[in-house]
Design a protein around this motif. Structure first.
Motif, PDB file in Angstrom:
ATOM      1  N   SER A   1      36.158  35.363  43.581  1.00 54.61           N
ATOM      2  CA  SER A   1      36.357  34.939  42.192  1.00 54.61           C
ATOM      3  C   SER A   1      36.947  36.099  41.421  1.00 54.61           C
ATOM      4  N   LYS A   2      38.058  35.810  40.722  1.00 51.42           N
ATOM      5  CA  LYS A   2      38.695  36.848  39.923  1.00 51.42           C
ATOM      6  C   LYS A   2      39.234  36.199  38.656  1.00 51.42           C
TER       7      LYS A   2
ATOM      8  N   LYS B   1      38.735  32.447  38.288  1.00 48.33           N
ATOM      9  CA  LYS B   1      39.350  31.550  39.252  1.00 48.33           C
ATOM     10  C   LYS B   1      38.954  31.969  40.662  1.00 48.33           C
ATOM     11  N   THR B   2      38.865  30.992  41.566  1.00 49.24           N
ATOM     12  CA  THR B   2      38.608  31.284  42.970  1.00 49.24           C
ATOM     13  C   THR B   2      39.946  31.443  43.675  1.00 49.24           C
TER      14      THR B   2
END
Length: 95
Positions: A77-78, A81-82
């Motif tokens: 996750s960043k 968002k995955t």
């Protein structure tokens, strides 16, 4: 002669594995791991492919597939968002 050549090729393939690369057992279920260095997450198992994102040192990633000799398929996750892609095995911390 063919057997000798075959054995030489097989031996050289086995000799390319490094002891300093993180050992990841092949499992059916995903495994959470931590990175030990900053690394790129790529669209395919090649550094010639597009880089999706940079994974920071100490980040937690979910290893989805570890069957490739040099890359693992990972998800993280960043920025909310995955992102799923491929990263070098050597980027993962030893257990």
């Amino acid at each position: 002669m063919k057997n000798l050549l075959w054995m030489a090729l097989l031996g050289s393939a086995c000799a390319t594995s490094k002891d300093d690369v993180a050992v990841i057992p092949h499992r059916a279920e995903p495994v959470e791991r931590q990175t030990n260095t900053q690394c790129g997450l790529y669209t395919t198992a090649s550094t010639q492919s597009e880089m999706l994102t940079t994974v920071d040192s100490g980040a937690r990633v979910l290893v989805l597939d570890s069957t490739n000799a040099y890359f693992v398929r990972a998800s993280l996750s960043k920025d909310g968002k995955t992102v799923t892609g491929y990263m070098f095995r050597a980027c993962l911390a030893r257990r």
